[in-house]
Design a protein around this motif. Structure first.
Motif, PDB file in Angstrom:
ATOM      1  N   ALA A 156      55.181  29.996 -42.759  1.00  0.00           N
ATOM      2  CA  ALA A 156      54.276  29.205 -43.604  1.00  0.00           C
ATOM      3  C   ALA A 156      54.044  29.887 -44.947  1.00  0.00           C
ATOM      4  O   ALA A 156      54.044  29.239 -46.000  1.00  0.00           O
ATOM      5  CB  ALA A 156      52.955  28.957 -42.891  1.00  0.00           C
ATOM      6  N   VAL A 157      53.861  31.199 -44.939  1.00  0.00           N
ATOM      7  CA  VAL A 157      53.646  31.948 -46.176  1.00  0.00           C
ATOM      8  C   VAL A 157      54.892  31.895 -47.059  1.00  0.00           C
ATOM      9  O   VAL A 157      54.800  31.681 -48.272  1.00  0.00           O
ATOM     10  CB  VAL A 157      53.232  33.410 -45.870  1.00  0.00           C
ATOM     11  CG1 VAL A 157      53.317  34.286 -47.112  1.00  0.00           C
ATOM     12  CG2 VAL A 157      51.839  33.461 -45.289  1.00  0.00           C
ATOM     13  N   LEU A 158      56.068  32.046 -46.460  1.00  0.00           N
ATOM     14  CA  LEU A 158      57.307  31.976 -47.238  1.00  0.00           C
ATOM     15  C   LEU A 158      57.516  30.570 -47.819  1.00  0.00           C
ATOM     16  O   LEU A 158      57.927  30.424 -48.975  1.00  0.00           O
ATOM     17  CB  LEU A 158      58.501  32.374 -46.369  1.00  0.00           C
ATOM     18  CG  LEU A 158      58.580  33.853 -45.997  1.00  0.00           C
ATOM     19  CD1 LEU A 158      59.729  34.093 -45.024  1.00  0.00           C
ATOM     20  CD2 LEU A 158      58.745  34.722 -47.229  1.00  0.00           C
ATOM     21  N   ALA A 159      57.231  29.541 -47.026  1.00  0.00           N
ATOM     22  CA  ALA A 159      57.372  28.172 -47.519  1.00  0.00           C
ATOM     23  C   ALA A 159      56.396  27.906 -48.668  1.00  0.00           C
ATOM     24  O   ALA A 159      56.751  27.293 -49.672  1.00  0.00           O
ATOM     25  CB  ALA A 159      57.141  27.165 -46.389  1.00  0.00           C
ATOM     26  N   ALA A 160      55.162  28.375 -48.536  1.00  0.00           N
ATOM     27  CA  ALA A 160      54.179  28.186 -49.610  1.00  0.00           C
ATOM     28  C   ALA A 160      54.609  28.948 -50.865  1.00  0.00           C
ATOM     29  O   ALA A 160      54.468  28.451 -51.984  1.00  0.00           O
ATOM     30  CB  ALA A 160      52.801  28.649 -49.154  1.00  0.00           C
ATOM     31  N   GLY A 161      55.134  30.137 -50.683  1.00  0.00           N
ATOM     32  CA  GLY A 161      55.609  30.923 -51.834  1.00  0.00           C
ATOM     33  C   GLY A 161      56.763  30.234 -52.537  1.00  0.00           C
ATOM     34  O   GLY A 161      56.808  30.153 -53.772  1.00  0.00           O
ATOM     35  N   ALA A 162      57.719  29.703 -51.772  1.00  0.00           N
ATOM     36  CA  ALA A 162      58.854  29.000 -52.371  1.00  0.00           C
ATOM     37  C   ALA A 162      58.372  27.735 -53.085  1.00  0.00           C
ATOM     38  O   ALA A 162      58.813  27.432 -54.197  1.00  0.00           O
ATOM     39  CB  ALA A 162      59.889  28.645 -51.303  1.00  0.00           C
ATOM     40  N   GLY A 163      57.458  27.005 -52.474  1.00  0.00           N
ATOM     41  CA  GLY A 163      56.918  25.803 -53.111  1.00  0.00           C
ATOM     42  C   GLY A 163      56.192  26.141 -54.396  1.00  0.00           C
ATOM     43  O   GLY A 163      56.340  25.458 -55.408  1.00  0.00           O
ATOM     44  N   GLY A 164      55.401  27.201 -54.370  1.00  0.00           N
ATOM     45  CA  GLY A 164      54.687  27.630 -55.573  1.00  0.00           C
ATOM     46  C   GLY A 164      55.639  28.047 -56.674  1.00  0.00           C
ATOM     47  O   GLY A 164      55.438  27.733 -57.846  1.00  0.00           O
ATOM     48  N   TYR A 165      56.713  28.756 -56.299  1.00  0.00           N
ATOM     49  CA  TYR A 165      57.702  29.177 -57.284  1.00  0.00           C
ATOM     50  C   TYR A 165      58.320  27.963 -57.981  1.00  0.00           C
ATOM     51  O   TYR A 165      58.382  27.896 -59.210  1.00  0.00           O
ATOM     52  CB  TYR A 165      58.803  30.006 -56.617  1.00  0.00           C
ATOM     53  CG  TYR A 165      59.979  30.271 -57.530  1.00  0.00           C
ATOM     54  CD1 TYR A 165      59.909  31.263 -58.508  1.00  0.00           C
ATOM     55  CD2 TYR A 165      61.138  29.517 -57.444  1.00  0.00           C
ATOM     56  CE1 TYR A 165      60.979  31.488 -59.361  1.00  0.00           C
ATOM     57  CE2 TYR A 165      62.210  29.738 -58.288  1.00  0.00           C
ATOM     58  CZ  TYR A 165      62.126  30.726 -59.246  1.00  0.00           C
ATOM     59  OH  TYR A 165      63.172  30.954 -60.092  1.00  0.00           O
ATOM     60  N   PHE A 166      58.784  27.007 -57.183  1.00  0.00           N
ATOM     61  CA  PHE A 166      59.417  25.835 -57.781  1.00  0.00           C
ATOM     62  C   PHE A 166      58.433  25.002 -58.588  1.00  0.00           C
ATOM     63  O   PHE A 166      58.771  24.470 -59.632  1.00  0.00           O
ATOM     64  CB  PHE A 166      60.080  24.970 -56.702  1.00  0.00           C
ATOM     65  CG  PHE A 166      61.386  25.548 -56.226  1.00  0.00           C
ATOM     66  CD1 PHE A 166      62.479  25.571 -57.064  1.00  0.00           C
ATOM     67  CD2 PHE A 166      61.506  26.082 -54.960  1.00  0.00           C
ATOM     68  CE1 PHE A 166      63.683  26.116 -56.648  1.00  0.00           C
ATOM     69  CE2 PHE A 166      62.694  26.628 -54.540  1.00  0.00           C
ATOM     70  CZ  PHE A 166      63.795  26.643 -55.380  1.00  0.00           C
ATOM     71  N   TYR A 167      57.200  24.910 -58.127  1.00  0.00           N
ATOM     72  CA  TYR A 167      56.206  24.136 -58.861  1.00  0.00           C
ATOM     73  C   TYR A 167      55.901  24.767 -60.209  1.00  0.00           C
ATOM     74  O   TYR A 167      55.922  24.107 -61.246  1.00  0.00           O
ATOM     75  CB  TYR A 167      54.920  23.993 -58.052  1.00  0.00           C
ATOM     76  CG  TYR A 167      53.819  23.294 -58.806  1.00  0.00           C
ATOM     77  CD1 TYR A 167      53.846  21.919 -58.985  1.00  0.00           C
ATOM     78  CD2 TYR A 167      52.768  24.007 -59.381  1.00  0.00           C
ATOM     79  CE1 TYR A 167      52.856  21.270 -59.688  1.00  0.00           C
ATOM     80  CE2 TYR A 167      51.771  23.359 -60.087  1.00  0.00           C
ATOM     81  CZ  TYR A 167      51.820  21.996 -60.231  1.00  0.00           C
ATOM     82  OH  TYR A 167      50.843  21.364 -60.936  1.00  0.00           O
ATOM     83  N   PHE A 168      55.608  26.066 -60.196  1.00  0.00           N
ATOM     84  CA  PHE A 168      55.192  26.727 -61.432  1.00  0.00           C
ATOM     85  C   PHE A 168      56.365  27.067 -62.344  1.00  0.00           C
ATOM     86  O   PHE A 168      56.289  26.874 -63.549  1.00  0.00           O
ATOM     87  CB  PHE A 168      54.370  27.977 -61.134  1.00  0.00           C
ATOM     88  CG  PHE A 168      52.990  27.664 -60.640  1.00  0.00           C
ATOM     89  CD1 PHE A 168      52.056  27.108 -61.491  1.00  0.00           C
ATOM     90  CD2 PHE A 168      52.639  27.886 -59.327  1.00  0.00           C
ATOM     91  CE1 PHE A 168      50.788  26.793 -61.049  1.00  0.00           C
ATOM     92  CE2 PHE A 168      51.368  27.576 -58.870  1.00  0.00           C
ATOM     93  CZ  PHE A 168      50.446  27.028 -59.734  1.00  0.00           C
ATOM     94  N   MET A 169      57.442  27.592 -61.786  1.00  0.00           N
ATOM     95  CA  MET A 169      58.552  28.011 -62.638  1.00  0.00           C
ATOM     96  C   MET A 169      59.381  26.824 -63.118  1.00  0.00           C
ATOM     97  O   MET A 169      59.661  26.690 -64.294  1.00  0.00           O
ATOM     98  CB  MET A 169      59.468  28.995 -61.905  1.00  0.00           C
ATOM     99  CG  MET A 169      58.772  30.289 -61.593  1.00  0.00           C
ATOM    100  SD  MET A 169      58.109  30.995 -63.121  1.00  0.00           S
ATOM    101  CE  MET A 169      57.324  32.433 -62.500  1.00  0.00           C
ATOM    102  N   LYS A 170      59.781  25.974 -62.247  1.00  0.00           N
ATOM    103  CA  LYS A 170      60.598  24.828 -62.634  1.00  0.00           C
ATOM    104  C   LYS A 170      59.752  23.783 -63.353  1.00  0.00           C
ATOM    105  O   LYS A 170      60.177  23.213 -64.333  1.00  0.00           O
ATOM    106  CB  LYS A 170      61.263  24.196 -61.398  1.00  0.00           C
ATOM    107  CG  LYS A 170      62.176  25.134 -60.647  1.00  0.00           C
ATOM    108  CD  LYS A 170      63.363  25.505 -61.469  1.00  0.00           C
ATOM    109  CE  LYS A 170      64.277  26.412 -60.651  1.00  0.00           C
ATOM    110  NZ  LYS A 170      65.400  26.877 -61.391  1.00  0.00           N
TER     111      LYS A 170
END
Length: 160
Positions: free
Chosen positions: A30-44
């Motif tokens: 769950a933490v890894l999925a949230a981190g990946a989602g946050g990365y794509f949301y903020f960076m992309k």
């Protein structure tokens, strides 16, 4: 404590350890999925909006129509008018510039049908702007497409 008591106690401990391990794995995923989602949301998301923010909006394109004097209908009054046409793009501007004698002719014919009383009010000016826009949008070549004129903007407008 008997051998069976010790065995069942050990099984309970192993079951508890497995449950804790399973909970730990679920939390980690769950933490890894949230981190990946946050990365794509903020960076992309931000890089896309940053690129859009870096590009200025396109500059408006205008075609200037030199002033002309037109005899108005019904009396001996005249209209001195100059205007600019807001167009969709440079290709449209080039088309109008190439056909400027026909643009001016269409304007002259349309305006000469107007009365001075109709043109002196603000609503009359809005109405003639709308009429001119529709008249000037008509194709200038046989089987041509309508011309993308967004607006008619008066630069000179004197009724005498």
């Amino acid at each position: 404590m008997t051998h069976s008591d010790s065995f069942s106690s050990r099984r309970r401990q192993q079951g508890a350890a497995r449950t804790l391990l399973l909970i730990g794995v679920v939390v980690l995923v769950a933490v890894l999925a949230a981190g990946a989602g946050g990365y794509f949301y903020f960076m992309k998301g931000h890089s896309g909006s940053a690129q859009a923010a870096e590009q200025p909006p396109p500059k408006p394109t205008f075609v200037k129509v030199d002033p002309m004097t037109v005899n108005l209908s019904g009396d001996s009054r005249v209209l001195y008018i100059g205007l600019s046409l807001a167009v969709a793009n440079q290709a449209t501007a080039d088309t109008l510039t190439a056909h400027m004698p026909e643009v001016r002719n269409r304007m002259l014919i349309t305006l000469s049908d107007q009365s001075a009383d109709a043109l002196t009010s603000a609503s009359g000016k809005r109405e003639i702007a709308k009429t001119l826009r529709e008249t000037l949008r008509k194709p200038y070549e046989k089987d041509g497409k309508p011309v993308a004129i967004k607006n008619v903007l008066f630069t000179d407008f004197i009724v005498q």
